[in-house]
Design a protein around this motif. Structure first.
Motif, PDB file in Angstrom:
ATOM      1  N   UNK A  83       0.811  -1.132  -0.080  1.00  0.00           N
ATOM      2  CA  UNK A  83       0.015   0.138   0.076  1.00  0.00           C
ATOM      3  C   UNK A  83       0.930   1.360  -0.037  1.00  0.00           C
ATOM      4  N   UNK A  84       2.140   1.351   0.678  1.00  0.00           N
ATOM      5  CA  UNK A  84       2.806   2.451   0.741  1.00  0.00           C
ATOM      6  C   UNK A  84       3.402   2.653  -0.580  1.00  0.00           C
ATOM      7  N   UNK A  85       3.591   1.663  -1.056  1.00  0.00           N
ATOM      8  CA  UNK A  85       4.516   1.503  -2.591  1.00  0.00           C
ATOM      9  C   UNK A  85       3.278   2.247  -3.584  1.00  0.00           C
ATOM     10  N   UNK A  86       2.213   1.695  -3.538  1.00  0.00           N
ATOM     11  CA  UNK A  86       1.082   1.946  -4.299  1.00  0.00           C
ATOM     12  C   UNK A  86       0.500   3.526  -4.351  1.00  0.00           C
ATOM     13  N   UNK A  87       0.457   3.968  -2.936  1.00  0.00           N
ATOM     14  CA  UNK A  87       0.035   5.238  -2.692  1.00  0.00           C
ATOM     15  C   UNK A  87       1.184   6.224  -2.357  1.00  0.00           C
ATOM     16  N   UNK A  88       2.368   5.995  -2.741  1.00  0.00           N
ATOM     17  CA  UNK A  88       3.464   7.005  -2.476  1.00  0.00           C
ATOM     18  C   UNK A  88       3.443   7.307  -0.960  1.00  0.00           C
TER      19      UNK A  88
END
Length: 164
Positions: A83-88
């Motif tokens: 989720x951190x990677x997907x939503x920066x």
């Protein structure tokens, strides 16, 4: 008791949320009472909510729920990282792991809140949880696991070479 938790969550949540839309205490800050569906889901049905969030992220709900049941700290950490990677969203794997291990139910709900409505737990969506992965999905998961293991071995080998 519910009022205390709501007030505490509403006060601490902005401090703890960082770059996330909702903090880990968002359940208590957003809920009218601790008996609401989101709060019960975080405390009791974390496995089902974890699967719903995984499904919204494009993974198989049943396989991910089973993984969460067996290894909740690792599963929560990996989903949080995805989720951190997907939503920066800024963060690091160590903090993800600590959050998943120490505040597992809250992390499951924070993940679902971040992904949004498509991760919302409902009785209709529960049927998705009961759908086994297809042969293609199983093959894809096995290939991904194999690639991840190869990458980890390569990184370990490089680290060993750098130390020598």
């Amino acid at each position: 008791m519910a009022s205390f938790l709501q007030n505490c969550g509403a006060s601490l949540d902005p401090i703890a949320k960082g770059g996330w839309k909702h903090g880990p205490l968002g359940c208590y800050g957003d809920c009218e009472n601790c008996g609401s569906v989101p709060c019960r889901t975080a405390c009791v049905g974390g496995m089902a909510q974890f699967g719903m969030t995984a499904h919204a992220l494009g993974d198989n709900c049943l396989a991910c729920s089973c993984f969460y049941c067996c290894c909740p700290c690792i599963a929560g950490c990996l989903q949080r990282g995805t989720i951190r990677a997907k939503y920066n969203i800024d963060g690091n794997p160590l903090f993800d792991f600590l959050m998943a291990c120490c505040c597992g139910g809250l992390v499951v709900l924070q993940n679902a809140n971040e992904v949004g409505e498509e991760a919302c737990f409902t009785n209709k969506k529960l049927s998705v949880l009961l759908t086994p992965p297809s042969k293609e999905e199983m093959t894809k998961m096995a290939e991904k696991a194999k690639a991840d293991a190869a990458q980890a071995a390569k990184e370990a080998k490089e680290q060993a070479a750098n130390k020598a």
